[in-house]
Design a protein around this motif. Structure first.
Motif, PDB file in Angstrom:
ATOM      1  N   LEU A 233     -29.579  19.017 -52.181  1.00 34.44           N
ATOM      2  CA  LEU A 233     -29.045  19.785 -51.055  1.00 34.44           C
ATOM      3  C   LEU A 233     -30.200  20.389 -50.277  1.00 34.44           C
ATOM      4  CD1 LEU A 233     -26.858  21.424 -49.463  1.00 34.44           C
ATOM      5  CD2 LEU A 233     -27.018  23.137 -51.305  1.00 34.44           C
ATOM      6  N   PHE A 234     -30.169  20.229 -48.970  1.00 36.76           N
ATOM      7  CA  PHE A 234     -31.162  20.840 -48.081  1.00 36.76           C
ATOM      8  C   PHE A 234     -30.377  21.725 -47.119  1.00 36.76           C
ATOM      9  CE2 PHE A 234     -32.647  16.809 -49.629  1.00 36.76           C
ATOM     10  CZ  PHE A 234     -33.951  17.038 -50.023  1.00 36.76           C
ATOM     11  N   ALA A 235     -30.056  22.935 -47.592  1.00 40.08           N
ATOM     12  CA  ALA A 235     -29.150  23.807 -46.854  1.00 40.08           C
ATOM     13  C   ALA A 235     -29.700  24.169 -45.479  1.00 40.08           C
ATOM     14  CB  ALA A 235     -28.872  25.076 -47.660  1.00 40.08           C
ATOM     15  N   ASP A 236     -31.001  24.476 -45.417  1.00 38.20           N
ATOM     16  CA  ASP A 236     -31.672  24.712 -44.136  1.00 38.20           C
ATOM     17  C   ASP A 236     -32.900  23.811 -44.112  1.00 38.20           C
ATOM     18  OD1 ASP A 236     -32.927  25.557 -41.836  1.00 38.20           O
ATOM     19  OD2 ASP A 236     -32.458  27.669 -42.154  1.00 38.20           O
ATOM     20  N   SER A 253     -33.416  16.893 -35.083  1.00 35.14           N
ATOM     21  CA  SER A 253     -32.648  18.148 -35.062  1.00 35.14           C
ATOM     22  C   SER A 253     -31.717  18.265 -36.262  1.00 35.14           C
ATOM     23  CB  SER A 253     -31.845  18.253 -33.757  1.00 35.14           C
ATOM     24  OG  SER A 253     -32.677  18.173 -32.631  1.00 35.14           O
ATOM     25  N   ILE A 254     -32.240  18.014 -37.458  1.00 36.69           N
ATOM     26  CA  ILE A 254     -31.436  18.078 -38.678  1.00 36.69           C
ATOM     27  C   ILE A 254     -31.432  19.523 -39.179  1.00 36.69           C
ATOM     28  CG2 ILE A 254     -31.186  17.268 -41.034  1.00 36.69           C
ATOM     29  CD1 ILE A 254     -32.695  14.717 -40.195  1.00 36.69           C
ATOM     30  N   TYR A 255     -30.261  20.155 -39.183  1.00 37.11           N
ATOM     31  CA  TYR A 255     -30.149  21.520 -39.670  1.00 37.11           C
ATOM     32  C   TYR A 255     -29.894  21.573 -41.168  1.00 37.11           C
ATOM     33  CZ  TYR A 255     -30.206  24.026 -35.227  1.00 37.11           C
ATOM     34  OH  TYR A 255     -30.592  24.595 -34.054  1.00 37.11           O
ATOM     35  N   ALA A 256     -28.965  20.734 -41.628  1.00 31.98           N
ATOM     36  CA  ALA A 256     -28.609  20.725 -43.043  1.00 31.98           C
ATOM     37  C   ALA A 256     -28.360  19.284 -43.469  1.00 31.98           C
ATOM     38  CB  ALA A 256     -27.366  21.573 -43.289  1.00 31.98           C
ATOM     39  N   ALA A 257     -28.628  18.988 -44.729  1.00 26.68           N
ATOM     40  CA  ALA A 257     -28.446  17.611 -45.211  1.00 26.68           C
ATOM     41  C   ALA A 257     -28.158  17.619 -46.703  1.00 26.68           C
ATOM     42  CB  ALA A 257     -29.688  16.762 -44.921  1.00 26.68           C
ATOM     43  N   MET A 258     -27.471  16.565 -47.131  1.00 32.30           N
ATOM     44  CA  MET A 258     -27.267  16.308 -48.558  1.00 32.30           C
ATOM     45  C   MET A 258     -27.471  14.820 -48.786  1.00 32.30           C
ATOM     46  SD  MET A 258     -23.942  18.541 -49.786  1.00 32.30           S
ATOM     47  CE  MET A 258     -22.801  17.751 -48.650  1.00 32.30           C
ATOM     48  N   CYS A 259     -27.907  14.481 -49.989  1.00 34.53           N
ATOM     49  CA  CYS A 259     -28.109  13.075 -50.324  1.00 34.53           C
ATOM     50  C   CYS A 259     -27.848  12.906 -51.814  1.00 34.53           C
ATOM     51  CB  CYS A 259     -29.529  12.627 -49.975  1.00 34.53           C
ATOM     52  SG  CYS A 259     -29.790  10.848 -50.082  1.00 34.53           S
ATOM     53  N   VAL A 271     -28.196   5.097 -51.947  1.00 32.18           N
ATOM     54  CA  VAL A 271     -27.919   6.529 -51.784  1.00 32.18           C
ATOM     55  C   VAL A 271     -26.869   6.718 -50.694  1.00 32.18           C
ATOM     56  CG1 VAL A 271     -30.243   7.243 -52.489  1.00 32.18           C
ATOM     57  CG2 VAL A 271     -29.747   6.882 -50.058  1.00 32.18           C
ATOM     58  N   LEU A 272     -26.175   7.848 -50.788  1.00 26.39           N
ATOM     59  CA  LEU A 272     -25.248   8.290 -49.741  1.00 26.39           C
ATOM     60  C   LEU A 272     -25.870   9.518 -49.089  1.00 26.39           C
ATOM     61  CD1 LEU A 272     -22.575   8.457 -48.200  1.00 26.39           C
ATOM     62  CD2 LEU A 272     -21.592   9.628 -50.190  1.00 26.39           C
ATOM     63  N   TYR A 273     -26.133   9.420 -47.789  1.00 28.34           N
ATOM     64  CA  TYR A 273     -26.821  10.479 -47.048  1.00 28.34           C
ATOM     65  C   TYR A 273     -25.875  11.056 -46.001  1.00 28.34           C
ATOM     66  CZ  TYR A 273     -29.922  12.470 -43.456  1.00 28.34           C
ATOM     67  OH  TYR A 273     -30.505  13.282 -42.521  1.00 28.34           O
ATOM     68  N   VAL A 274     -25.826  12.390 -45.891  1.00 33.02           N
ATOM     69  CA  VAL A 274     -25.051  13.050 -44.830  1.00 33.02           C
ATOM     70  C   VAL A 274     -25.884  14.195 -44.274  1.00 33.02           C
ATOM     71  CG1 VAL A 274     -22.839  12.463 -45.909  1.00 33.02           C
ATOM     72  CG2 VAL A 274     -23.895  14.681 -46.395  1.00 33.02           C
ATOM     73  N   LEU A 288     -22.265  20.008 -52.585  1.00 31.86           N
ATOM     74  CA  LEU A 288     -23.081  19.044 -53.333  1.00 31.86           C
ATOM     75  C   LEU A 288     -22.385  18.641 -54.627  1.00 31.86           C
ATOM     76  CD1 LEU A 288     -25.849  17.577 -53.297  1.00 31.86           C
ATOM     77  CD2 LEU A 288     -26.695  19.417 -54.762  1.00 31.86           C
ATOM     78  N   GLU A 289     -21.739  19.623 -55.279  1.00 26.49           N
ATOM     79  CA  GLU A 289     -21.014  19.321 -56.505  1.00 26.49           C
ATOM     80  C   GLU A 289     -19.830  18.405 -56.243  1.00 26.49           C
ATOM     81  OE1 GLU A 289     -20.037  23.182 -57.917  1.00 26.49           O
ATOM     82  OE2 GLU A 289     -22.026  23.536 -58.817  1.00 26.49           O
TER      83      GLU A 289
END
Length: 538
Positions: A233-236, A253-259, A271-274, A288-289
């Motif tokens: 998780l990359f919250a910020d 301009s990526i603010y938040a991301a999960m992979c 991988v699944l990236y959002v 993330l969970e």
């Protein structure tokens, strides 16, 4: 002075609210700015709000993409006074200045506080029969109930992902579910390229519905998850120390991301990236969970789909190979480490060509259906003889048959096996002609040529159509020897003669040198008297 606030993109899903204080407030991409917005059209320090003595002054800071008030661009370094209710634009990001009274009307879900699983239209995801209301607000539920409903969603996701479909259809279905369940702007499934190990995007989607494009994910984030093998998780994303060297975060301009890894058993499939391009802290640990087991379900479905595809391909290949290889060769192919994949390799083979003598004139006296019936009766008999001698039936060419011994697997007596197959063809033809005479049909006569030499043997063709074949002059010479033979004859070249285990067991007659098309030097050929060859093979 009444409290003021600045609303970014008012009324839109990515709306954010920033409190304003007396003094100077910088707007731009720089994380240190009081109004920090990671958007590619903003400069690092794009504009400034100067608040003093009840007045608000908007100042452009020589921005690249401009500062606009009521569609009029301010001069670089220019300024304009604002009042509560006024709107302005920096680059392509809209803002509205509001007072404290207006702030009361702002929905708390629009602020930049953390947001877990989004409101899900359960009738869209789970079906009307499973939904007691048109929508379920997971955030508003107690933890126990929220966990129960997330489990219900995952169970339904498992059912949806297990429905039939191609690999690409399955991945498209997965991204559809991601956009229904999570508040994402972009989603990508990347799969591992088996040959290089690189992650390659297979299916991409944006909130606008676009399904392709470049720069649609952060390679740094994908590489991080691929290397560590765990969901992240990359919250910020702007402030995350793991992404200090990730230029794509700022550029996109990526603010938040999960992979999350797509891992089936121990193998990493991809991988699944959002990500979210509007608000930091848009994803939480709870998200993330949820994403991690969701990715596991996708991975299991992908593995099953890949396995089914591989089984189907091997079944098609096996069916194709059954027409050309003897059972012993098929068993060895299935047991080999490369399976049914046959790469081209140089090897020595003995090639047999047989032709129906006078086929052109014969077929002119028959109806087309009679010709087909004749060939359908003749070829299976010849093919069975090839397989009995563990040869490979390479192809039919009109009325001609081509078979090889020595590939994909060889025997020490391949030349003898090929010659004995030629004898058996002539012998079985006698029996076939007896049946044809009894039915009042014209008899069939064949002539056969054999040659031994080096070829390139392997699968040749496109991915959609592969043909096991041998390429080389050996094949061409065998065809020429067949053409030089007469009705009822079997001719072999000097090279085949030399490969026979015991030349004395065959009654072979050395012929005068024979000139054949395509060869400058005449060939040394032998004619076999197959009438005295007996009924038992080598």
């Amino acid at each position: 002075m009444q409290a003021l606030q600045l609303i970014m993109n008012p009324g839109l899903p990515d709306e954010q609210v920033f409190p304003l204080r007396e003094g100077n407030t910088l707007i731009g991409r720089d994380p240190e700015n009081p109004v920090s917005i990671l958007h590619k059209t903003l400069s690092r320090q794009h504009a400034r709000l100067d608040i003093a003595n009840g007045k608000v002054m908007l100042v452009d800071l020589h921005s690249k993409n401009g500062t606009f008030v009521r569609s009029t661009r301010l001069p670089k370094g220019g300024n304009r006074e604002l009042r509560p209710g006024d709107t302005f634009r920096c680059g392509s990001v809209d803002f509205k200045l509001v007072s404290e009274d207006a702030e009361q009307k702002v929905s708390p879900t629009r602020t930049h506080s953390a947001r877990a699983i989004t409101e899900i239209a359960m009738h869209e995801l789970l079906g009307e029969e499973l939904s007691q209301s048109s929508a379920l607000k997971l955030n508003a539920l107690p933890p126990a109930e929220r966990a129960r409903d997330k489990l219900q969603i995952l169970l339904k996701v498992s059912e949806l992902m297990s429905s039939p479909g191609t690999i690409d259809t399955l991945m498209e279905r997965a991204l559809d579910l991601v956009f229904q369940i999570l508040d994402v702007d972009r989603a990508v499934i990347l799969l591992v390229e088996q040959r290089t190990g690189a992650m390659l995007p297979r299916v991409t989607r944006t909130v606008e519905g676009k399904s392709s494009g470049t720069n649609i994910y952060s390679k740094h984030i994908v590489n991080y998850v691929q290397h560590h093998g765990v969901a992240a998780l990359f919250a910020d994303a702007r402030l995350d120390p793991r992404l200090e060297t990730a230029e794509s975060v700022m550029q996109q301009s990526i603010y938040a991301a999960m992979c999350a890894p797509l891992k089936a058993r121990t193998e990493l499939l991809g991988v699944l990236y959002v990500d979210n391009l509007r608000t930091p802290e848009r994803f939480s640990t709870e998200d993330l969970e949820f994403l991690s087991p969701f990715a596991n379900l996708v991975a299991i479905a992908l593995e099953n789909s890949m396995l089914n595809q591989r089984i189907e391909q091997e079944a098609v290949m096996r069916n194709n190979y059954q027409r050309f290889f003897p059972p012993s060769a098929l068993r060895r192919l299935e047991q080999s480490s490369s399976g049914m994949v046959l790469g081209a390799r140089e090897t020595e083979v003995t090639t047999l060509f047989s032709d129906i003598s006078g086929f052109t004139s014969m077929s002119s006296r028959m109806r087309p259906t009679e010709v087909v019936d004749m060939l359908n009766e003749y070829f299976p008999i010849m093919a069975d003889i090839v397989f009995e001698q563990e040869g490979t039936l390479e192809k039919y060419i009109g009325d001609a048959l081509m078979a090889i011994w020595g590939a994909p697997f060889g025997h020490p007596d391949d030349a003898d096996r090929a010659l004995w197959a030629a004898v058996r063809m002539q012998q079985e033809l006698l029996s076939l002609n007896e049946r044809r005479r009894a039915r009042g049909q014209e008899e069939i006569q064949i002539h056969i040529g054999l040659n031994t030499g080096m070829v390139a043997a392997g699968n040749i063709g496109s991915k959609r159509f592969l043909q096991y074949a041998t390429i080389g002059d050996t094949t061409n010479v065998a065809a020429r020897v067949c053409s030089a033979s007469q009705e009822g004859e079997i001719l072999i070249t000097q090279s085949t003669y030399e490969r026979l285990v015991d030349q004395s067991r065959w009654k072979l007659e050395l012929l005068p040198p024979v000139q054949v098309k395509g060869k400058e030097a005449p060939l040394t050929l032998y004619r076999l008297d197959w009438s005295v060859a007996g009924t038992s093979g080598p």
